[in-house]
Structure formats: C-alpha cells, structure tokens
Design a protein around this motif. Structure first.
Motif, PDB file in Angstrom:
ATOM      1  N   TYR A   1      -9.383  -1.797  -2.499  1.00  0.00           N
ATOM      2  CA  TYR A   1      -8.236  -2.616  -1.994  1.00  0.00           C
ATOM      3  C   TYR A   1      -8.987  -4.006  -1.704  1.00  0.00           C
ATOM      4  N   SER A   2      -8.227  -5.342  -1.700  1.00  0.00           N
ATOM      5  CA  SER A   2      -8.628  -6.589  -1.365  1.00  0.00           C
ATOM      6  C   SER A   2      -8.390  -6.172   0.219  1.00  0.00           C
ATOM      7  N   GLY A   3      -9.336  -6.973   0.968  1.00  0.00           N
ATOM      8  CA  GLY A   3      -9.144  -7.024   2.225  1.00  0.00           C
ATOM      9  C   GLY A   3      -8.146  -7.641   2.993  1.00  0.00           C
ATOM     10  N   SER A   4      -7.466  -8.281   2.120  1.00  0.00           N
ATOM     11  CA  SER A   4      -6.217  -9.109   2.609  1.00  0.00           C
ATOM     12  C   SER A   4      -4.897  -8.178   2.449  1.00  0.00           C
ATOM     13  N   VAL A   5      -4.858  -7.136   2.078  1.00  0.00           N
ATOM     14  CA  VAL A   5      -3.662  -6.290   1.807  1.00  0.00           C
ATOM     15  C   VAL A   5      -4.032  -4.769   2.497  1.00  0.00           C
ATOM     16  N   LYS A   6      -5.271  -4.575   2.667  1.00  0.00           N
ATOM     17  CA  LYS A   6      -5.765  -3.210   2.804  1.00  0.00           C
ATOM     18  C   LYS A   6      -4.850  -2.588   3.731  1.00  0.00           C
ATOM     19  N   GLU A   7      -4.630  -3.361   4.889  1.00  0.00           N
ATOM     20  CA  GLU A   7      -4.071  -2.683   6.143  1.00  0.00           C
ATOM     21  C   GLU A   7      -2.510  -2.394   5.868  1.00  0.00           C
ATOM     22  N   ARG A   8      -1.640  -3.174   4.845  1.00  0.00           N
ATOM     23  CA  ARG A   8      -0.521  -2.991   4.735  1.00  0.00           C
ATOM     24  C   ARG A   8      -0.002  -2.383   3.173  1.00  0.00           C
ATOM     25  N   PHE A   9      -0.856  -2.307   2.322  1.00  0.00           N
ATOM     26  CA  PHE A   9      -0.458  -1.962   0.863  1.00  0.00           C
ATOM     27  C   PHE A   9      -1.438  -0.574   0.826  1.00  0.00           C
ATOM     28  N   ALA A  10      -0.522   0.239   0.045  1.00  0.00           N
ATOM     29  CA  ALA A  10      -1.295   1.366  -0.623  1.00  0.00           C
ATOM     30  C   ALA A  10      -1.276   1.760  -1.961  1.00  0.00           C
ATOM     31  N   ILE A  11      -2.267   2.196  -2.820  1.00  0.00           N
ATOM     32  CA  ILE A  11      -1.812   2.563  -4.296  1.00  0.00           C
ATOM     33  C   ILE A  11      -2.162   3.855  -4.375  1.00  0.00           C
ATOM     34  N   SER A  12      -1.294   4.463  -5.428  1.00  0.00           N
ATOM     35  CA  SER A  12      -1.483   5.832  -5.608  1.00  0.00           C
ATOM     36  C   SER A  12      -1.215   6.135  -7.369  1.00  0.00           C
ATOM     37  N   ARG A  13      -1.698   7.243  -7.534  1.00  0.00           N
ATOM     38  CA  ARG A  13      -1.117   7.374  -9.023  1.00  0.00           C
ATOM     39  C   ARG A  13      -0.555   9.046  -9.149  1.00  0.00           C
ATOM     40  N   ASP A  14      -0.059   9.120 -10.008  1.00  0.00           N
ATOM     41  CA  ASP A  14       0.760  10.459 -10.490  1.00  0.00           C
ATOM     42  C   ASP A  14       0.232  10.832 -12.078  1.00  0.00           C
ATOM     43  N   ASN A  15      -0.935  11.449 -12.229  1.00  0.00           N
ATOM     44  CA  ASN A  15      -1.376  11.659 -13.356  1.00  0.00           C
ATOM     45  C   ASN A  15      -0.279  12.291 -14.445  1.00  0.00           C
ATOM     46  N   ALA A  16       0.118  13.359 -13.806  1.00  0.00           N
ATOM     47  CA  ALA A  16       1.233  14.082 -14.808  1.00  0.00           C
ATOM     48  C   ALA A  16       2.130  13.076 -15.315  1.00  0.00           C
ATOM     49  N   LYS A  17       2.844  12.188 -14.460  1.00  0.00           N
ATOM     50  CA  LYS A  17       3.909  11.301 -14.770  1.00  0.00           C
ATOM     51  C   LYS A  17       3.283   9.861 -15.369  1.00  0.00           C
ATOM     52  N   SER A  18       2.028   9.724 -15.436  1.00  0.00           N
ATOM     53  CA  SER A  18       1.388   8.445 -15.758  1.00  0.00           C
ATOM     54  C   SER A  18       1.878   7.557 -15.146  1.00  0.00           C
ATOM     55  N   MET A  19       2.044   7.361 -13.868  1.00  0.00           N
ATOM     56  CA  MET A  19       2.504   6.387 -12.888  1.00  0.00           C
ATOM     57  C   MET A  19       1.439   6.075 -11.989  1.00  0.00           C
ATOM     58  N   VAL A  20       1.599   4.765 -11.786  1.00  0.00           N
ATOM     59  CA  VAL A  20       0.890   4.031 -10.579  1.00  0.00           C
ATOM     60  C   VAL A  20       1.791   3.437  -9.594  1.00  0.00           C
ATOM     61  N   TYR A  21       1.562   3.625  -8.240  1.00  0.00           N
ATOM     62  CA  TYR A  21       2.459   3.000  -7.422  1.00  0.00           C
ATOM     63  C   TYR A  21       1.820   1.986  -6.631  1.00  0.00           C
ATOM     64  N   LEU A  22       2.569   0.987  -6.033  1.00  0.00           N
ATOM     65  CA  LEU A  22       1.804   0.067  -5.060  1.00  0.00           C
ATOM     66  C   LEU A  22       2.795   0.219  -4.042  1.00  0.00           C
ATOM     67  N   GLN A  23       2.577   0.831  -2.797  1.00  0.00           N
ATOM     68  CA  GLN A  23       3.473   0.748  -1.800  1.00  0.00           C
ATOM     69  C   GLN A  23       3.203  -0.326  -0.716  1.00  0.00           C
ATOM     70  N   MET A  24       4.146  -1.018  -0.533  1.00  0.00           N
ATOM     71  CA  MET A  24       3.934  -2.447   0.287  1.00  0.00           C
ATOM     72  C   MET A  24       4.821  -2.211   1.605  1.00  0.00           C
ATOM     73  N   ASN A  25       4.244  -2.474   2.625  1.00  0.00           N
ATOM     74  CA  ASN A  25       4.792  -2.455   4.128  1.00  0.00           C
ATOM     75  C   ASN A  25       4.536  -3.703   4.689  1.00  0.00           C
ATOM     76  N   SER A  26       5.351  -3.758   5.747  1.00  0.00           N
ATOM     77  CA  SER A  26       5.531  -5.083   6.522  1.00  0.00           C
ATOM     78  C   SER A  26       5.298  -6.380   6.053  1.00  0.00           C
ATOM     79  N   LEU A  27       6.105  -6.517   4.951  1.00  0.00           N
ATOM     80  CA  LEU A  27       6.085  -7.580   3.875  1.00  0.00           C
ATOM     81  C   LEU A  27       6.278  -8.882   4.787  1.00  0.00           C
ATOM     82  N   LYS A  28       5.653 -10.098   3.961  1.00  0.00           N
ATOM     83  CA  LYS A  28       5.599 -11.277   4.667  1.00  0.00           C
ATOM     84  C   LYS A  28       5.865 -12.308   3.840  1.00  0.00           C
ATOM     85  N   PRO A  29       6.542 -13.492   4.122  1.00  0.00           N
ATOM     86  CA  PRO A  29       6.810 -14.238   3.130  1.00  0.00           C
ATOM     87  C   PRO A  29       5.765 -14.879   2.026  1.00  0.00           C
TER      88      PRO A  29
END
Length: 123
Positions: free
Chosen positions: A59-87
C-alpha cells in the motif's frame, strides 16, 4: 493479460466504493495487479498492489488506513475497497499489471493498463 476496471461513480464525502478489475488472458504472466489513480494535472499515483500467488499486499502510505486491495483468483478479479472517501480522492482509477516479477510503485513498472474508471467525491 488484459484488464478492465469498473465500479467508479459519484459519491459523497465519507462514502465507500468498491472498484473491480477483471483480468483475462494469461494472468499467470503477471506477478501482481496494482491500482493507480490520476487526478487532473497530476502524475499517476500508486495506491496498492496484490500478488496473484499468496495474496501479498502493498500500500501507499497515503491510503493504507482507508483502502483495501484483494483478489479472487477463481474469478481473476482484483478489488479496491475505498472507505471514508474525501474530495481529494477524486480521480480516474486504473488497474495495471507488470510484465514480470516486479510489483513496483511507479507507473513505468507496469505495461498493461485497464481503461480507467472515474471516481468523484463531493461534499
């Protein structure tokens, strides 16, 4: 490997959003998938990366506390969960894959890019 990003939209400050990156082709040729973003007039910024094997995350330090990356190998998908979004999170978000075994933090480390998905955060 080919990548297609989706899930962007217009949200309010404090909202959450999950971006998706669909990978197709020979995903085994890419060690990881990363998310970047680019705001108008700014350079492309590394956010996070995840390895296909083992699921190691970076993670970049600027988003580590609010964003989470994950993957689903079976679906070949990667996700980015973004919380507490700011302008200042407003940007076009891209997923990307490197050509080899380096999962770097520079845009130049990546050779395959999805088309980008717009995220707009307003107050």
């Amino acid at each position: 490997v080919q990548l297609q990003a989706s899930g962007g939209g217009s949200v309010l400050v404090g909202d959450s959003l999950r971006l998706s990156c669909a990978a197709s082709g020979r995903t085994s040729n890419s060690y990881c998938v990363a998310w970047f973003r680019q705001a108008p007039g700014r350079e492309r910024e590394f956010l996070a990366a995840v390895t296909w094997i083992g699921g190691g995350t970076y993670y970049s330090g600027s988003v580590k506390e609010r964003f989470a990356i994950s993957r689903d190998n079976a679906k070949s998908m990667v996700y980015l969960q973004m919380n507490s979004l700011k302008p200042e999170d407003t940007a076009v978000y891209y997923c990307a894959a490197p050509s080899g075994g380096l999962c770097g933090t520079k845009a130049a480390d990546y050779v395959t890019w999805g088309q980008g998905t717009q995220v707009t955060v307003s107050s």
